[in-house]
Design an enzyme around this catalytic site. Structure first.
Site, PDB file in Angstrom:
ATOM      1  N   HIS A  48      52.679  57.291  35.799  1.00 52.41           N
ATOM      2  CA  HIS A  48      51.231  56.949  35.785  1.00 52.41           C
ATOM      3  C   HIS A  48      50.461  57.985  34.965  1.00 52.41           C
ATOM      4  O   HIS A  48      49.732  58.792  35.551  1.00 52.41           O
ATOM      5  CB  HIS A  48      50.703  56.901  37.212  1.00 52.41           C
ATOM      6  N   PHE A  49      50.438  58.001  33.792  1.00 52.61           N
ATOM      7  CA  PHE A  49      51.215  57.280  32.782  1.00 52.61           C
ATOM      8  C   PHE A  49      51.930  58.338  31.962  1.00 52.61           C
ATOM      9  O   PHE A  49      51.312  59.352  31.637  1.00 52.61           O
ATOM     10  CB  PHE A  49      50.295  56.445  31.895  1.00 52.61           C
TER      11      PHE A  49
END
EC number: 4.2.1.59
Length: 145
Positions: A48-49
């Site tokens: 994420h991410f």
């Protein structure tokens, strides 16, 4: 002020889901201010991410809920109980939280009747609003082993 060992003596959360590093201020049954130092090594950043690490908003809300749990469970009458998340109202995210940020987590208990209550949570980074929300909670007893 409460350090990590004192926090762990009050709430049951542990790595990787303990999201409060220190409690800076506390007024029994009323309010608390905690911090979460957001490290590049947080496990959630792997997905994420990967190219643009952002702390998931739900974990910011969970960090606020954990500070609220400390407020509720540090009192003698609630010691040894559990605080369960019962709901979220009016939640808004205003800014992204990234590695290196220090989240300031402020929670005020607005009302509590019996085992049900509501609080207001505000998360900031460097004085800038990141998230604000209303949190509902329910207190319960730990199950017998």
């Amino acid at each position: 002020m409460l350090d990590i060992q004192q926090i762990q003596a009050i709430i049951p959360h542990r790595y990787p889901f303990l999201l409060v590093d220190r409690i800076l201020e506390i007024e029994e049954g009323k309010r608390a201010v905690g911090i979460k130092n957001v490290s590049a090594n947080e496990s959630f950043f792997a997905g994420h991410f990967p190219e643009y690490p952002v702390m998931p908003g739900v974990l910011i809300v969970e960090a606020l809920a954990q500070v609220g749990a400390v407020v509720l469970l540090q009192s003698e009458e609630n010691r040894g109980r559990l605080a369960f998340f019962a709901g979220i109202d009016n939640c808004r995210f205003k800014k992204q939280v990234q590695p290196g940020d220090q989240l300031r987590l402020e929670v005020e208990i607005l009302r509590a009747r019996g085992s049900i209550g509501k609080g207001k949570g505000v998360a900031t980074v460097n004085g800038e609003l990141v998230c604000e929300t209303e949190l509902m909670f329910a207190l319960g007893d730990k199950p017998a082993n």
